[in-house]
Structure formats: C-alpha cells, structure tokens
Design a protein around this motif. Structure first.
Motif, mmCIF file in Angstrom:
data_model
loop_
_atom_site.group_PDB
_atom_site.id
_atom_site.type_symbol
_atom_site.label_atom_id
_atom_site.label_comp_id
_atom_site.label_asym_id
_atom_site.label_seq_id
_atom_site.Cartn_x
_atom_site.Cartn_y
_atom_site.Cartn_z
ATOM 1 N N THR A 18 0.846 -1.197 0.000
ATOM 2 C CA THR A 18 0.000 0.000 0.000
ATOM 3 C C THR A 18 0.882 1.248 0.000
ATOM 4 O OG1 THR A 18 -1.714 -1.167 1.249
ATOM 5 C CG2 THR A 18 -1.830 1.242 1.225
ATOM 6 N N PRO A 19 0.655 2.163 -0.957
ATOM 7 C CA PRO A 19 1.457 3.395 -0.998
ATOM 8 C C PRO A 19 1.274 4.233 0.273
ATOM 9 C CG PRO A 19 0.291 3.081 -3.064
ATOM 10 C CD PRO A 19 -0.256 2.067 -2.089
ATOM 11 N N ILE A 20 2.336 4.881 0.682
ATOM 12 C CA ILE A 20 2.310 5.702 1.895
ATOM 13 C C ILE A 20 1.277 6.824 1.779
ATOM 14 C CG2 ILE A 20 3.669 7.289 3.317
ATOM 15 C CD1 ILE A 20 6.082 5.449 2.621
ATOM 16 N N GLU A 21 1.131 7.376 0.604
ATOM 17 C CA GLU A 21 0.142 8.435 0.397
ATOM 18 C C GLU A 21 -1.266 7.924 0.727
ATOM 19 O OE1 GLU A 21 -1.552 11.277 -3.183
ATOM 20 O OE2 GLU A 21 0.432 10.380 -3.384
ATOM 21 N N VAL A 36 -2.823 -1.373 10.856
ATOM 22 C CA VAL A 36 -2.154 -2.665 10.927
ATOM 23 C C VAL A 36 -1.867 -3.131 9.498
ATOM 24 C CG1 VAL A 36 -2.338 -5.057 11.720
ATOM 25 C CG2 VAL A 36 -3.351 -3.213 13.074
ATOM 26 N N VAL A 37 -0.665 -3.643 9.288
ATOM 27 C CA VAL A 37 -0.285 -4.193 7.988
ATOM 28 C C VAL A 37 -0.430 -5.711 8.084
ATOM 29 C CG1 VAL A 37 1.518 -4.339 6.223
ATOM 30 C CG2 VAL A 37 1.381 -2.311 7.706
ATOM 31 N N VAL A 38 -1.208 -6.287 7.148
ATOM 32 C CA VAL A 38 -1.460 -7.730 7.174
ATOM 33 C C VAL A 38 -1.063 -8.365 5.845
ATOM 34 C CG1 VAL A 38 -3.341 -7.590 8.860
ATOM 35 C CG2 VAL A 38 -3.873 -7.430 6.427
ATOM 36 N N ASP A 39 -0.824 -9.677 5.896
ATOM 37 C CA ASP A 39 -0.547 -10.423 4.670
ATOM 38 C C ASP A 39 -1.858 -10.973 4.104
ATOM 39 O OD1 ASP A 39 -1.203 -12.675 6.194
ATOM 40 O OD2 ASP A 39 0.865 -13.382 6.341
ATOM 41 N N GLY A 46 3.032 -6.003 10.402
ATOM 42 C CA GLY A 46 3.577 -4.710 10.776
ATOM 43 C C GLY A 46 2.506 -3.728 11.192
ATOM 44 N N VAL A 47 2.967 -2.541 11.567
ATOM 45 C CA VAL A 47 2.088 -1.434 11.912
ATOM 46 C C VAL A 47 2.717 -0.173 11.341
ATOM 47 C CG1 VAL A 47 1.221 0.014 13.806
ATOM 48 C CG2 VAL A 47 1.171 -2.457 14.032
ATOM 49 N N VAL A 48 1.897 0.685 10.753
ATOM 50 C CA VAL A 48 2.353 2.002 10.315
ATOM 51 C C VAL A 48 1.617 3.028 11.152
ATOM 52 C CG1 VAL A 48 2.465 3.679 8.431
ATOM 53 C CG2 VAL A 48 2.821 1.252 7.943
ATOM 54 N N MET A 97 7.050 0.552 7.849
ATOM 55 C CA MET A 97 6.307 -0.074 8.951
ATOM 56 C C MET A 97 7.236 -0.599 10.039
ATOM 57 S SD MET A 97 5.080 -3.689 7.319
ATOM 58 C CE MET A 97 6.232 -5.054 7.155
ATOM 59 N N SER A 98 6.711 -0.630 11.237
ATOM 60 C CA SER A 98 7.396 -1.304 12.334
ATOM 61 C C SER A 98 7.017 -2.776 12.208
ATOM 62 C CB SER A 98 6.914 -0.764 13.677
ATOM 63 O OG SER A 98 7.155 0.609 13.762
ATOM 64 N N SER A 99 8.020 -3.634 12.053
ATOM 65 C CA SER A 99 7.714 -5.048 11.837
ATOM 66 C C SER A 99 7.846 -5.889 13.102
ATOM 67 C CB SER A 99 8.594 -5.628 10.728
ATOM 68 O OG SER A 99 9.947 -5.407 11.022
#
Length: 150
Positions: A18-21, A36-39, A46-48, A97-99
């Motif tokens: 996912t783009p940061i924008e 939350v970043v998911v697979d 991760g978490v952004v 992201m913090s992984s």
C-alpha cells in the motif's frame, strides 16, 4: 475481562504494498493514528503509525568522519544513514512499517494488555487468535472506556 471483550473488531488494515500516500489519507479520513499491515492470510506483519510517516520526512544525517593515515574513520553509524535514506525514499507500507509488532491474544486478560501497553509505551496493540490471525485492535482509548463504563 478479556481482550476480546474490549477490542475493536473492525480493524482498518493495509497490505505491505500500500502506498504511503494512501495510508496517510486513511489516517486523516478515519481520524486514527495507525494502521495494521497484514498479509494475504490476515496475519499481522507490521504497523504504520503517524510517527512512521513523520519520520519519513526526516532529514538524512550524514555521518561525521575523520581521516587517519589517508583512511576514513566514520564516527557515526553508516547503518543509521542507510536507514534514513530508506525512510526518505519510502514508497510503500513495508518501507516504513514497524515489523517487530507486539500482539496480544484475544483470551488475554485486560490487566495484562494494559500493563503491556504501558511498559512498552505503545498506543495500540493488535489482537490475534491462536493461529495468529488478526481479530481486532485495542487502543488506549478502549482501555479507558472499559474502566469507566462499567
């Protein structure tokens, strides 16, 4: 009381690509401070947070150095500079992201969750089941709400 009793089950998530924008737009529109970043299996990778995005704009710190016998000795970490460059050039969630994300199990006691968040100075913690699949999220607000709405 258990984590599943106070968690928000409708978690706003993004994928690693996912783009940061787009993430920034989500944070603004939803008035939240992190995603939350998911697979593809809905496992937390991760978490952004707002802080991760703000750090992206950080200036690159070039290491100080001295020359000794025509050799260069760096006084600061080159690795730190490399990380700064990666952050500034970041394009996707996986770049900032913090992984090393702490998660809690949906069966964990509220007291454990609250203590973990305070000890680790974190604002949100993903809630997972026994298979490590994302089930919800707990923010400090959820803990305060549970304390005063009994």
């Amino acid at each position: 009381m258990k984590a599943k009793d106070i968690m928000t089950s409708e978690v706003i998530t993004v994928k690693k690509d996912t783009p940061i924008e787009d993430i920034a737009k989500i944070l603004i529109e939803k008035r939240i401070s992190g995603v939350v970043v998911v697979d593809d299996e809905n496992k937390v990778v991760g978490v952004v947070s707002e802080t991760d995005i703000v750090k992206k704009e950080k200036n690159i710190k070039v290491p100080s150095f001295i020359t000794i016998l025509q050799g260069v000795v760096f006084l600061d970490s080159i690795k730190e500079m490399e990380e700064d460059i990666k952050r500034v050039a970041a394009y996707k969630a996986e770049d900032i992201m913090s992984s090393d994300v702490l998660t809690v199990n949906e069966k964990d006691d509220l007291e454990y969750v609250a203590n973990l968040m305070i000890e680790k100075s974190i604002n949100r913690v993903p809630v997972v089941d026994d298979t490590k699949t994302l089930k919800g999220i707990i923010c400090r607000y959820d803990i305060i709400k549970s304390m005063f709405s009994r």
